[in-house]
Design an enzyme around this catalytic site. Structure first.
Site: not given
Ligand code: NAI
Length: 243
Positions: A86, A155, A138, A151-153
């Site tokens: 995630n 995902k 995503s 980001y698109a690439a």
């Molecule tokens: P967020 O930014 O709230 O949480 C992401 C978490 O990943 C954070 O706790 C961060 O510390 C952790 N993280 C970042 N880099 C890291 C690394 N190098 N190693 C370990 N942990 C790391 O984001 P959210 O919204 O909760 O997103 C979670 C997932 O869902 C992501 O993969 C995001 O791309 C995907 N996503 C989110 C959408 C949205 O609308 N919020 C839509 C589509 C996908």
């Protein structure tokens, strides 16, 4: 699902934390990891459920550290039933302004991070003759988006990785699926300008943003016995946004 250990990456907040909360109620043991070490320890300490919960700081980009973390978890918990990849980041900008650093950072965390955990848990799940991998992609990985080429690439890469792993490991009863959320209200999307949010909302037939729980419920399903015959799929959770 008691006695089964699931690893959730990026579980310190947002969607990952909600996935952890949901899985905790199902009885799983959970190993949560996040680059925010304090956040993920607090997240694990706050979970409610009958299982054992641990929060460990770490960066998904570090291949060797991921390998060690997974090996130790397999020993401590006795198995690795599931992994939820995630952890994810954005670094949005138009292509003509995108630096190699912006490109590499997003690919490294989102795609290589997913590879690192998949590579580490794969052999363990194959030996167990049981395993579930769920990768958070995503809708942008399916549709593309101006300002999010990196980001698109990343995902789209996750979706292709998922399909390949499903084909390679299916014979050992290991499934791999992706979840493609649309617009989910979290810290990640809170940063978007109001104009962008309004434009996205107008594209959603269900006329509301999703919540982290909408994604967590689908992850719960993909880890459950009900999803035993599903592999290589991408489940879109977007209120109809890209229909
Ligand atoms: P967020 O930014 O709230 O949480 C992401 C978490 O990943 C954070 O706790 C961060 O510390 C952790 N993280 C970042 N880099 C890291 C690394 N190098 N190693 C370990 N942990 C790391 O984001 P959210 O919204 O909760 O997103 C979670 C997932 O869902 C992501 O993969 C995001 O791309 C995907 N996503 C989110 C959408 C949205 O609308 N919020 C839509 C589509 C996908």
């Amino acid at each position: 699902m008691e006695g089964k250990c699931v690893i959730v990456t990026g579980a310190g907040r947002g969607i990952g934390l909600e996935i952890a909360r949901t899985l905790a109620t199902q009885g799983y043991d959970l190993l949560l990891t996040d680059v925010d070490a304090d956040g993920v320890k607090a997240a694990a300490a706050g979970l409610e459920g009958p299982g054992r919960f641990e929060g460990v700081g770490g960066d998904v980009r570090d291949f060797d550290a991921v390998h060690d973390l997974v090996a130790k978890a397999a020993e401590d918990f006795g198995n690795i039933y599931g992994v939820v990849n995630n952890a994810g980041v954005t670094k949005d900008t138009l292509l003509v302004r995108m630096s190699p650093e912006d490109w590499k950072f997003v690919l490294d965390v989102n795609l290589t991070g997913t590879f690192n955990f998949t590579r580490a848990v794969g052999p363990i799940m194959m030996r167990q003759r049981e395993g579930r991998m769920v990768n958070i992609a995503s809708v942008i990985g399916l549709s593309g988006n101006a300002g999010q080429a990196n980001y698109a690439a990343s995902k789209a890469g996750i979706i292709a990785l998922t399909k390949s792993v499903a084909k390679e490991l299916g014979g050992r009863n290991v499934t791999a699926n992706a979840v493609a959320p649309g617009f989910i209200a979290t810290d990640m999307t809170a940063e978007l300008p109001d104009k962008v949010k309004a434009a996205m909302l107008s594209q959603i037939p269900l006329k509301k943003l999703g919540g982290p729980g909408d994604v967590a419920g689908v992850v719960k399903f993909l880890l459950s016995p009900d999803a035993a015959y599903i592999t290589g799929q991408t489940l879109v959770v977007d209120g109809g946004m890209i229909v």
